[in-house]
Design a protein around this motif. Structure first.
Motif, mmCIF file in Angstrom:
data_model
loop_
_atom_site.group_PDB
_atom_site.id
_atom_site.type_symbol
_atom_site.label_atom_id
_atom_site.label_comp_id
_atom_site.label_asym_id
_atom_site.label_seq_id
_atom_site.Cartn_x
_atom_site.Cartn_y
_atom_site.Cartn_z
ATOM 1 N N VAL A 1 1.031 -0.938 -0.079
ATOM 2 C CA VAL A 1 0.096 -0.033 -0.233
ATOM 3 C C VAL A 1 0.708 1.095 0.115
ATOM 4 C CG1 VAL A 1 -1.444 1.172 1.508
ATOM 5 C CG2 VAL A 1 -2.076 -1.231 1.089
ATOM 6 N N ILE A 2 0.835 2.486 -1.081
ATOM 7 C CA ILE A 2 1.831 3.119 -1.048
ATOM 8 C C ILE A 2 0.546 4.621 -0.921
ATOM 9 C CG2 ILE A 2 3.062 2.330 -2.576
ATOM 10 C CD1 ILE A 2 0.622 4.813 -3.364
ATOM 11 N N GLU A 3 1.090 5.585 -0.443
ATOM 12 C CA GLU A 3 0.651 6.978 -0.040
ATOM 13 C C GLU A 3 0.648 7.419 -1.874
ATOM 14 O OE1 GLU A 3 1.462 10.612 2.293
ATOM 15 O OE2 GLU A 3 1.168 8.368 3.976
ATOM 16 N N ALA A 4 -0.126 8.144 -1.806
ATOM 17 C CA ALA A 4 -0.473 9.343 -3.398
ATOM 18 C C ALA A 4 -1.335 10.572 -3.921
ATOM 19 C CB ALA A 4 -0.759 8.124 -4.570
ATOM 20 N N GLU A 5 -0.914 11.341 -3.666
ATOM 21 C CA GLU A 5 -2.117 12.500 -4.663
ATOM 22 C C GLU A 5 -1.587 12.365 -5.124
ATOM 23 O OE1 GLU A 5 -2.064 16.798 -2.422
ATOM 24 O OE2 GLU A 5 -1.272 15.561 -0.742
ATOM 25 N N GLN A 6 -2.527 13.562 -6.123
ATOM 26 C CA GLN A 6 -2.026 13.829 -7.333
ATOM 27 C C GLN A 6 -2.188 15.569 -7.872
ATOM 28 O OE1 GLN A 6 -5.967 13.562 -10.670
ATOM 29 N NE2 GLN A 6 -4.544 13.049 -12.129
ATOM 30 N N TRP A 7 -1.359 16.056 -8.727
ATOM 31 C CA TRP A 7 -1.093 17.449 -8.751
ATOM 32 C C TRP A 7 -1.635 18.049 -9.801
ATOM 33 C CZ3 TRP A 7 2.649 20.481 -11.769
ATOM 34 C CH2 TRP A 7 2.635 21.529 -11.691
ATOM 35 N N HIS A 8 -2.271 18.634 -9.512
ATOM 36 C CA HIS A 8 -3.135 19.415 -10.850
ATOM 37 C C HIS A 8 -2.925 20.620 -11.327
ATOM 38 C CE1 HIS A 8 -6.479 16.574 -10.041
ATOM 39 N NE2 HIS A 8 -6.647 17.018 -8.863
ATOM 40 N N GLY A 9 -1.249 20.861 -10.623
ATOM 41 C CA GLY A 9 -0.589 22.069 -11.572
ATOM 42 C C GLY A 9 -0.115 23.301 -10.286
ATOM 43 N N TRP A 10 0.014 23.917 -10.931
ATOM 44 C CA TRP A 10 0.261 25.318 -10.167
ATOM 45 C C TRP A 10 -0.764 26.101 -9.948
ATOM 46 C CZ3 TRP A 10 -1.150 30.576 -10.056
ATOM 47 C CH2 TRP A 10 0.076 30.909 -9.045
ATOM 48 N N THR A 11 -0.855 25.746 -8.536
ATOM 49 C CA THR A 11 -2.132 26.640 -8.053
ATOM 50 C C THR A 11 -1.623 27.529 -6.564
ATOM 51 O OG1 THR A 11 -2.094 25.474 -6.221
ATOM 52 C CG2 THR A 11 -3.821 25.057 -8.144
ATOM 53 N N GLN A 12 -2.279 28.563 -5.914
ATOM 54 C CA GLN A 12 -1.602 28.834 -4.887
ATOM 55 C C GLN A 12 -1.145 28.294 -3.604
ATOM 56 O OE1 GLN A 12 -0.873 32.138 -4.370
ATOM 57 N NE2 GLN A 12 -1.351 32.916 -7.316
ATOM 58 N N ARG B 1 0.498 26.628 -1.955
ATOM 59 C CA ARG B 1 2.173 26.351 -1.649
ATOM 60 C C ARG B 1 1.946 25.346 -0.977
ATOM 61 N NH1 ARG B 1 4.021 27.928 -5.921
ATOM 62 N NH2 ARG B 1 4.383 30.318 -6.000
ATOM 63 N N GLN B 2 1.271 24.502 0.932
ATOM 64 C CA GLN B 2 1.077 23.852 1.275
ATOM 65 C C GLN B 2 1.101 22.631 0.765
ATOM 66 O OE1 GLN B 2 -1.700 24.256 3.538
ATOM 67 N NE2 GLN B 2 -1.320 25.842 5.062
ATOM 68 N N GLN B 3 0.632 22.404 -0.752
ATOM 69 C CA GLN B 3 0.907 21.557 -1.633
ATOM 70 C C GLN B 3 1.929 20.569 -1.982
ATOM 71 O OE1 GLN B 3 -1.105 20.300 -5.260
ATOM 72 N NE2 GLN B 3 -1.772 18.370 -3.986
ATOM 73 N N GLU B 4 2.463 21.584 -1.920
ATOM 74 C CA GLU B 4 3.578 21.882 -3.394
ATOM 75 C C GLU B 4 4.938 21.451 -1.706
ATOM 76 O OE1 GLU B 4 4.334 25.445 -4.875
ATOM 77 O OE2 GLU B 4 2.834 25.300 -6.390
ATOM 78 N N ARG C 1 3.871 20.150 1.003
ATOM 79 C CA ARG C 1 4.083 18.778 1.037
ATOM 80 C C ARG C 1 4.638 17.534 0.743
ATOM 81 N NH1 ARG C 1 -1.148 19.187 1.838
ATOM 82 N NH2 ARG C 1 -1.744 18.587 -0.179
ATOM 83 N N LEU C 2 4.210 17.639 -0.545
ATOM 84 C CA LEU C 2 4.924 16.717 -2.138
ATOM 85 C C LEU C 2 6.182 16.732 -1.838
ATOM 86 C CD1 LEU C 2 1.982 17.410 -3.850
ATOM 87 C CD2 LEU C 2 2.327 15.306 -2.369
ATOM 88 N N GLY C 3 7.005 17.592 -1.749
ATOM 89 C CA GLY C 3 8.132 18.085 -1.801
ATOM 90 C C GLY C 3 8.363 18.558 -3.666
ATOM 91 N N LEU C 4 7.197 19.570 -3.731
ATOM 92 C CA LEU C 4 7.880 19.992 -4.957
ATOM 93 C C LEU C 4 8.475 21.016 -5.231
ATOM 94 C CD1 LEU C 4 4.433 18.886 -6.803
ATOM 95 C CD2 LEU C 4 6.673 18.245 -7.661
ATOM 96 N N ARG C 5 9.358 21.402 -6.266
ATOM 97 C CA ARG C 5 9.670 23.120 -6.338
ATOM 98 C C ARG C 5 8.621 23.379 -7.856
ATOM 99 N NH1 ARG C 5 15.086 21.229 -6.405
ATOM 100 N NH2 ARG C 5 15.011 21.609 -8.212
ATOM 101 N N THR C 6 8.544 24.591 -8.195
ATOM 102 C CA THR C 6 7.642 25.198 -9.491
ATOM 103 C C THR C 6 8.815 25.708 -9.982
ATOM 104 O OG1 THR C 6 6.877 26.265 -7.991
ATOM 105 C CG2 THR C 6 5.470 25.253 -8.302
ATOM 106 N N HIS C 7 9.328 25.527 -11.190
ATOM 107 C CA HIS C 7 9.612 26.265 -12.393
ATOM 108 C C HIS C 7 9.281 27.860 -12.115
ATOM 109 C CE1 HIS C 7 12.173 22.891 -13.832
ATOM 110 N NE2 HIS C 7 10.961 22.279 -14.014
ATOM 111 N N PRO C 8 10.582 28.186 -11.632
ATOM 112 C CA PRO C 8 9.890 30.099 -11.517
ATOM 113 C C PRO C 8 9.083 30.840 -12.575
ATOM 114 C CG PRO C 8 12.102 30.056 -12.438
ATOM 115 C CD PRO C 8 11.699 28.786 -12.081
ATOM 116 N N HIS C 9 9.709 29.671 -14.158
ATOM 117 C CA HIS C 9 8.829 30.695 -15.247
ATOM 118 C C HIS C 9 7.924 30.010 -16.275
ATOM 119 C CE1 HIS C 9 11.524 33.943 -14.513
ATOM 120 N NE2 HIS C 9 12.687 33.306 -14.647
ATOM 121 N N SER C 10 6.993 28.925 -15.164
ATOM 122 C CA SER C 10 6.629 27.871 -15.863
ATOM 123 C C SER C 10 5.312 27.507 -15.206
ATOM 124 C CB SER C 10 6.926 26.396 -15.949
ATOM 125 O OG SER C 10 5.982 25.475 -16.658
ATOM 126 N N LEU C 11 3.934 28.260 -15.521
ATOM 127 C CA LEU C 11 2.904 27.697 -14.800
ATOM 128 C C LEU C 11 2.350 26.257 -14.858
ATOM 129 C CD1 LEU C 11 0.018 30.507 -15.738
ATOM 130 C CD2 LEU C 11 2.028 29.889 -13.558
#
Length: 90
Positions: free
Chosen positions: A10-21, A23-26, A28-38
């Protein structure tokens, strides 16, 4: 060469739907958004950095590692578990 089947884990997973406001999801998931990409983010995995695009799933593996998985592959490989305690691999 042999044939192998994934162990039922059993794994834990969460779907990312793209850039949003959200920041907690990012964080929590360990994501770094690209500064010039949405539509792109980056995640560090055991194999190095990987790009994440909207719709990708972020999976937390059996030793806490995180990695992205495309939606089509995720649905072909995993199914919903109603009770996470049913994990046969402690």
């Amino acid at each position: 060469m042999g044939y192998y089947r994934k162990k039922p884990v059993v794994i834990e997973a969460e779907q990312w739907h793209g850039w949003t406001q959200d920041r907690q999801q990012e964080q929590r998931l360990g994501l770094r958004t690209h500064p010039h990409s949405l539509v792109l983010a980056r995640i560090e995995t055991l194999e190095g950095g990987h790009d994440v695009t909207p719709g990708d799933w972020i999976i937390t593996g059996v030793v806490g590692e995180r990695y992205p998985c495309k939606d089509l592959i995720f649905h072909a490989t995993y199914e919903v578990v109603e009770d996470e305690r049913s994990n046969p691999c402690p």
